[in-house]
Design a protein around this motif. Structure first.
Motif, mmCIF file in Angstrom:
data_model
loop_
_atom_site.group_PDB
_atom_site.id
_atom_site.type_symbol
_atom_site.label_atom_id
_atom_site.label_comp_id
_atom_site.label_asym_id
_atom_site.label_seq_id
_atom_site.Cartn_x
_atom_site.Cartn_y
_atom_site.Cartn_z
ATOM 1 N N ASP A 78 20.883 8.584 -24.819
ATOM 2 C CA ASP A 78 19.493 8.344 -25.180
ATOM 3 C C ASP A 78 18.647 8.351 -23.907
ATOM 4 O OD1 ASP A 78 20.256 7.970 -27.818
ATOM 5 O OD2 ASP A 78 20.492 5.821 -27.577
ATOM 6 N N ILE A 79 17.427 8.884 -24.019
ATOM 7 C CA ILE A 79 16.550 8.972 -22.852
ATOM 8 C C ILE A 79 15.252 8.250 -23.162
ATOM 9 C CG2 ILE A 79 15.349 10.503 -21.258
ATOM 10 C CD1 ILE A 79 17.317 12.724 -22.269
ATOM 11 N N SER A 80 14.975 7.221 -22.385
ATOM 12 C CA SER A 80 13.695 6.510 -22.456
ATOM 13 C C SER A 80 13.115 6.509 -21.055
ATOM 14 C CB SER A 80 13.886 5.066 -22.916
ATOM 15 O OG SER A 80 14.428 5.023 -24.203
ATOM 16 N N CYS A 81 11.796 6.663 -20.964
ATOM 17 C CA CYS A 81 11.182 6.746 -19.645
ATOM 18 C C CYS A 81 9.748 6.226 -19.691
ATOM 19 C CB CYS A 81 11.216 8.189 -19.151
ATOM 20 S SG CYS A 81 10.562 8.395 -17.490
ATOM 21 N N ILE A 82 9.416 5.373 -18.725
ATOM 22 C CA ILE A 82 8.055 4.886 -18.528
ATOM 23 C C ILE A 82 7.721 5.112 -17.063
ATOM 24 C CG2 ILE A 82 6.546 2.864 -18.512
ATOM 25 C CD1 ILE A 82 8.405 1.647 -20.642
ATOM 26 N N VAL A 83 6.541 5.661 -16.812
ATOM 27 C CA VAL A 83 6.080 5.872 -15.445
ATOM 28 C C VAL A 83 4.821 5.040 -15.245
ATOM 29 C CG1 VAL A 83 5.184 7.541 -13.776
ATOM 30 C CG2 VAL A 83 7.075 8.184 -15.277
ATOM 31 N N VAL A 84 4.790 4.287 -14.154
ATOM 32 C CA VAL A 84 3.621 3.490 -13.772
ATOM 33 C C VAL A 84 3.091 4.039 -12.466
ATOM 34 C CG1 VAL A 84 2.789 1.177 -13.168
ATOM 35 C CG2 VAL A 84 4.605 1.447 -14.898
ATOM 36 N N ARG A 85 1.809 4.381 -12.442
ATOM 37 C CA ARG A 85 1.174 4.863 -11.216
ATOM 38 C C ARG A 85 0.341 3.730 -10.635
ATOM 39 N NH1 ARG A 85 2.323 9.668 -8.882
ATOM 40 N NH2 ARG A 85 0.198 9.965 -8.285
ATOM 41 N N PHE A 86 0.561 3.392 -9.372
ATOM 42 C CA PHE A 86 -0.212 2.348 -8.723
ATOM 43 C C PHE A 86 -1.426 2.918 -8.011
ATOM 44 C CE2 PHE A 86 4.050 0.527 -9.007
ATOM 45 C CZ PHE A 86 3.744 -0.641 -9.690
ATOM 46 N N ARG A 87 -1.344 4.167 -7.637
ATOM 47 C CA ARG A 87 -2.472 4.877 -7.026
ATOM 48 C C ARG A 87 -2.224 6.360 -7.182
ATOM 49 N NH1 ARG A 87 -0.848 6.374 -1.730
ATOM 50 N NH2 ARG A 87 1.044 5.287 -1.131
ATOM 51 N N VAL A 88 -3.281 7.125 -7.093
ATOM 52 C CA VAL A 88 -3.166 8.572 -7.258
ATOM 53 C C VAL A 88 -3.245 9.248 -5.914
ATOM 54 C CG1 VAL A 88 -4.153 10.621 -8.335
ATOM 55 C CG2 VAL A 88 -4.185 8.438 -9.520
ATOM 56 N N HIS A 94 0.810 -1.220 0.000
ATOM 57 C CA HIS A 94 0.000 0.000 0.000
ATOM 58 C C HIS A 94 0.849 1.278 0.000
ATOM 59 C CE1 HIS A 94 0.845 -0.533 4.285
ATOM 60 N NE2 HIS A 94 0.627 0.759 4.412
ATOM 61 N N ASN A 95 2.138 1.178 0.304
ATOM 62 C CA ASN A 95 3.016 2.350 0.286
ATOM 63 C C ASN A 95 3.615 2.622 -1.088
ATOM 64 O OD1 ASN A 95 2.798 2.967 3.078
ATOM 65 N ND2 ASN A 95 4.172 1.274 3.523
ATOM 66 N N THR A 96 3.488 1.673 -2.010
ATOM 67 C CA THR A 96 4.065 1.830 -3.342
ATOM 68 C C THR A 96 3.090 2.618 -4.203
ATOM 69 O OG1 THR A 96 5.130 -0.328 -3.105
ATOM 70 C CG2 THR A 96 5.026 0.611 -5.320
ATOM 71 N N ASP A 97 3.527 3.764 -4.700
ATOM 72 C CA ASP A 97 2.628 4.574 -5.511
ATOM 73 C C ASP A 97 3.112 4.782 -6.941
ATOM 74 O OD1 ASP A 97 4.700 6.247 -4.641
ATOM 75 O OD2 ASP A 97 3.455 8.020 -4.663
ATOM 76 N N ILE A 98 4.417 4.635 -7.186
ATOM 77 C CA ILE A 98 4.947 4.970 -8.509
ATOM 78 C C ILE A 98 6.170 4.109 -8.822
ATOM 79 C CG2 ILE A 98 6.484 6.813 -7.737
ATOM 80 C CD1 ILE A 98 5.374 8.462 -10.119
#
Length: 109
Positions: A99-109, A49-53
């Motif tokens: 080179d710059i690649s980036c993916i962001v995953v949101r687990f909760r807002v 539950h503490n993981t948000d991103i």
């Protein structure tokens, strides 16, 4: 990863397989398969539950930004795509030369 023929380029900065392609680019090259293996590195992590991103990015971002800076910037955006675009823009502003690649995953807002 096993490298039988690892050479550096003329500047000494980039390891090259068989004196040809940079290591990361050589994985998909059919003619260099005999010189290296690309076994995946798999890790399992519990998400609580503490993981948000989660930020998955190339060294073009991590060479110019700390984990804390990246997380703090990404948390400012509810939309993960907007966060990834801003992280990339920030790496460019910090004059990343890679080179710059980036993916962001949101687990909760």
């Amino acid at each position: 990863m096993r490298l039988n023929s690892l050479w550096h380029d003329s500047s000494g900065d980039v390891p090259r397989v068989n004196g040809q392609l940079a290591v990361s680019r050589a994985f998909g090259d059919k003619s260099l398969k005999s010189h290296l293996r690309s076994d995946p590195d798999i890790r399992h992590a519990d998400i609580d539950h503490n993981t948000d991103i989660l930020i998955l990015a190339s060294d073009g971002l991590w060479k110019v930004m700390s984990n804390e800076d990246a997380i703090n910037l990404a948390r400012k955006y509810k939309d993960p795509q907007a966060a990834a675009k801003q992280l990339t823009a920030e790496a460019l502003q910090r004059e990343s030369k890679d080179d710059i690649s980036c993916i962001v995953v949101r687990f909760r807002v």
